[in-house]
Design an enzyme around this catalytic site. Structure first.
Site, PDB file in Angstrom:
ATOM      1  CD  GLU A 177      -3.332  -0.152   0.232  1.00 18.94           C
ATOM      2  OE1 GLU A 177      -3.061   1.044   0.003  1.00 18.94           O
ATOM      3  OE2 GLU A 177      -4.248  -1.037   0.136  1.00 18.94           O
ATOM      4  CG  ASP A 427      -8.525  -1.036  -6.038  1.00 18.71           C
ATOM      5  OD1 ASP A 427      -7.232  -0.782  -6.174  1.00 18.71           O
ATOM      6  OD2 ASP A 427      -9.112  -0.576  -5.379  1.00 18.71           O
ATOM      7  CD  GLU A 430      -1.958  -2.729  -3.893  1.00 14.50           C
ATOM      8  OE1 GLU A 430      -2.088  -1.789  -4.597  1.00 14.50           O
ATOM      9  OE2 GLU A 430      -2.615  -3.326  -3.332  1.00 14.50           O
ATOM     10  CG  ASP A 494      -6.588   4.758  -3.295  1.00 18.26           C
ATOM     11  OD1 ASP A 494      -6.761   4.747  -4.313  1.00 18.26           O
ATOM     12  OD2 ASP A 494      -6.590   3.815  -2.313  1.00 18.26           O
TER      13      ASP A 494
END
Length: 693
Positions: A177, A427, A430, A494
């Protein structure tokens, strides 16, 4: 091979790494199979050069032993080394020719040995250095130093958000992330992140002025020290006891290097022409989607696609923060007659894009069937591996298992062939735990960095099968080396819906530019940001300006969708958004032409100034501007409250797009930049066509 010694070349690495005056093996020189020369001095310091250009100058490797503890929390990772010891392999014992390669041999204490093999790649456009260590019990990593010249630059490394030239930095490369805020450091919580945590790291850099690129060819965790500890020395380290392999691309120009990288690791397919039109995010169900189309048409906003991430269900995981249900089937309550809705949009000339991620939640669809069939990642005990996700405990498909791949592809194919979707956001990817067990994979640690690519590959395979004409779009955020051959469009992740320097609007440009330098030409971002909020009107207006000059102009409602400022909040915002959407539409012929070039050569659409001006030191240092193609310079306003900004104009004549005023380059200027007039300049020609929109 013929012998010969170029003293000046060897002196470069000797000066950087020191000279102990050791008198063992004599200097030697080798010409590799494709013509690259390797010169070795008495200490085993090797200079690799081509056509008189030094490509890389290495010294003796070293090894480290340690026990590593890895902790994952919410997709962020913490690594701790216990009982670490360094094994110096600095006793050079000689070199030899071996099958058109130069092989350098080193020894260390306790029987430790290393071989450094230097060989040209079959293409003749790259040279590989392989470092293999034996005789070290508990080998944890292998490291190699190389000379850091005074003007050397290190650009790329995938989606890096802080800068473009990473010289003077030291950091690990590991898919994770990005982090929330990205302002953490030692001791910070894993989900906060820091300057170099990223969804899409890549152990790769390019030096535009030298026309050289270097790829660390591994799936393992990589650590780099780019002249930080020693300003004359850089290091690359690869964990997990695997050999260290560097592939050095010859260039000689920066665009040559990017093309050579694509030849080696792949290039994405060109998106269809409709993908360049603006995409508008909408959620809330069937009626909300159709009402959004009506509102856009009534406001005169040009667009080509609507994308709704909540097609599979909606969840509220914090007051006012809305996400999606983690499954691959439509929510019949929110979206009754889903296929009919998509067909209606198609009838209006609008494409529909959805959403998919790899999480498999026990309470939702798929988990029981995948568990019973052994299609999930597993623990050492053979049970489904569950970890804490944003939507509760979760597992993921075992993408190394052909049966699991077929199972997931069945649902993805249904999204296209039954529901009529034109694509989706693929999406995540990870979060693979390092101790997970996968079918046929060596281990979870070495599979972790490629899990995201294998997850995205499922969508790519489905689209290639269902729509072989290329009439589809899939966009993703995560990856590692090789993602270029699978992904189509990459969005940079994001960002916080604000002006924060570590994780907000200012991070968009460096991330797009670095991806382009890393062989990822088709990039996008969430206009308005995603995390945090509520976003303000100013953030949205400024982000819209940047979005207009991005290959794919795509909005997101963000986590706090009901409180976030959006395109239709007031008349001023509607007019602003519509105008910049029209500006973006006016650029589509140029974007399409650039995309054709990118599909063949990898030349990015969003370009670092140094690609066009490699010999200009000022251009190499710029991280907050970019070129859209070769001639359109974009310097977005990313500071809250700013109504002007400083812009660096490279050499040449540049025309201010909004005023037509000409400026001579090679200098910095300060220009007025009120909302509605972001600094944009055209090289060599006025752009009256944009000024009139």
């Amino acid at each position: 091979m013929r012998a010969g010694l170029v003293v000046t070349a060897v002196a470069l690495v000797t000066a950087a790494c020191g000279d102990d005056g050791a008198s063992s093996p004599p200097p030697a020189a080798y010409v590799l199979g494709r013509g690259t020369t390797v010169e070795v001095d008495r200490a085993g310091r090797a200079v690799v050069h081509r056509d008189g250009r030094v490509l890389i100058a290495s010294a003796a490797p070293l090894a480290r032993t340690f026990t590593e503890r890895v902790e994952m929390q919410v997709g962020g990772f913490t690594f701790r080394r216990l009982n670490e010891e360094t094994v110096a392999l600095d006793r050079y014992v000689g070199s030899e020719e071996r099958e058109a390669s130069a092989v350098l041999r080193f020894e260390g204490p306790g029987g430790a040995r290393a071989e450094v093999t230097v060989a040209d790649e079959p293409s003749g456009e790259a040279t590989r250095l392989r470092v293999e260590v034996t005789g070290v019990e508990g080998l944890g990593s292998v490291a190699l130093p190389f000379a850091c010249g005074p003007d050397d630059a290190f650009l790329g490394f995938g989606a890096q958000y802080d800068a473009t030239d990473q010289r003077g930095e030291a950091f690990p490369l590991w898919v994770s992330e990005q982090g929330i805020g990205r302002n953490g450091g030692p001791g910070a919580l894993p989900w906060v992140g820091d300057a170099h945590t990223t969804y899409f790291p890549m152990p790769w850099w390019i030096d535009p002025a030298r026309g050289v690129g270097v790829l660390v060819d591994t799936t393992s965790r990589v650590l780099v020290d780019l002249c930080k500890t020693d300003p004359e020395l850089a290091w690359v380290e690869v964990e997990h006891g695997v050999p260290l392999e560097l592939v050095v691309f010859h260039g000689p120009g920066a665009y040559d290097v990017i093309r050579q990288l694509g030849d080696a690791v792949g290039r994405p397919p060109k998106p269809p022409s409709w993908a360049w039109r603006p995409w508008i995010a909408v959620q809330g169900g069937r009626e909300a989607v159709l009402a959004e189309a009506d509102a856009l048409d009534a406001a005169g906003v040009p667009y080509g696609a609507l994308w709704a991430q909540d097609w599979s269900g909606r969840r509220e995981f914090a007051p006012g923060s809305f996400g999606v249900a983690y499954q691959w089937v439509a929510d019949d309550t929110l979206y009754p007659d889903f296929a009919e809705m998509v067909s209606t949009l198609h009838g209006r000339g609008v494409r529909y894009l959805g959403y998919a991620n790899p999480f498999v939640i026990p309470e939702l669809a798929h988990f029981d069937a995948m568990r019973d069939q052994g299609l999930l990642i597993e623990t050492a005990a053979g049970e489904p591996y569950l970890f804490a996700s944003l939507n509760g405990d979760s597992s993921m498909p075992d993408t190394a298992d052909p049966e699991a791949r077929a199972y997931v592809k069945g649902y993805l194919r249904d999204m296209v062939e039954t529901l009529g979707m034109d694509g989706w956001m693929s999406d995540f990817g990870e979060w693979l735990p390092t101790d997970a067990r996968l079918d046929g994979a060596e281990d979870g640690f070495l599979y972790h960095n490629v899990y995201a690519t294998e997850w995205h590959r499922l969508s790519r395979e489905v689209m290639d099968e269902a729509r072989p004409d290329g009439d589809w779009v899939v966009f993703s955020r995560s990856g590692w080396t090789g993602e270029q051959s699978v992904a189509q469009i990459v969005w940079i992740g994001d960002q916080e819906a604000d002006f924060s320097e570590t994780d907000g609007l200012p991070t968009v440009v460096p991330a797009m530019v670095n991806l382009g330098l890393s062989g990822v030409p088709f990039v996008t971002h969430d206009v308005g940001g995603f995390s945090g909020g509520p976003r303000t009107k100013e953030v949205f207006l400024r982000w819209t300006e940047l979005g207009a000059f991005t290959p794919v102009m795509r909005t997101h409602e963000g986590l706090m969708r009901e409180a976030n400022w959006d395109w239709d909040e007031d008349d001023e915002t509607i007019a602003h958004f519509a105008r910049f959407a029209r500006i973006h539409e006016a650029l589509i012929p140029e974007i399409e032409a650039l995309a054709e070039q990118a599909a063949e050569t990898g030349a990015p659409l969003v370009r670092h100034l140094a690609l066009e001006h490699p010999d200009d030191p000022e251009s190499r240092a710029v991280s907050d501007q970019y070129l859209l193609g070769p001639d359109l310079l974009v310097a977005p306003v990313v500071e809250e409250g700013a109504t002007s900004r400083e812009v660096y104009l490279p050499p040449g004549t540049w025309f201010h797009v909004w005023t037509g005023e000409a400026h001579e380059g090679g200098r910095r200027i300060t220009v007025d930049a009120p909302i509605g007039s972001p600094p944009v300049f055209s090289r060599g020609a006025d752009r009256e066509d944009l000024r009139g929109i």
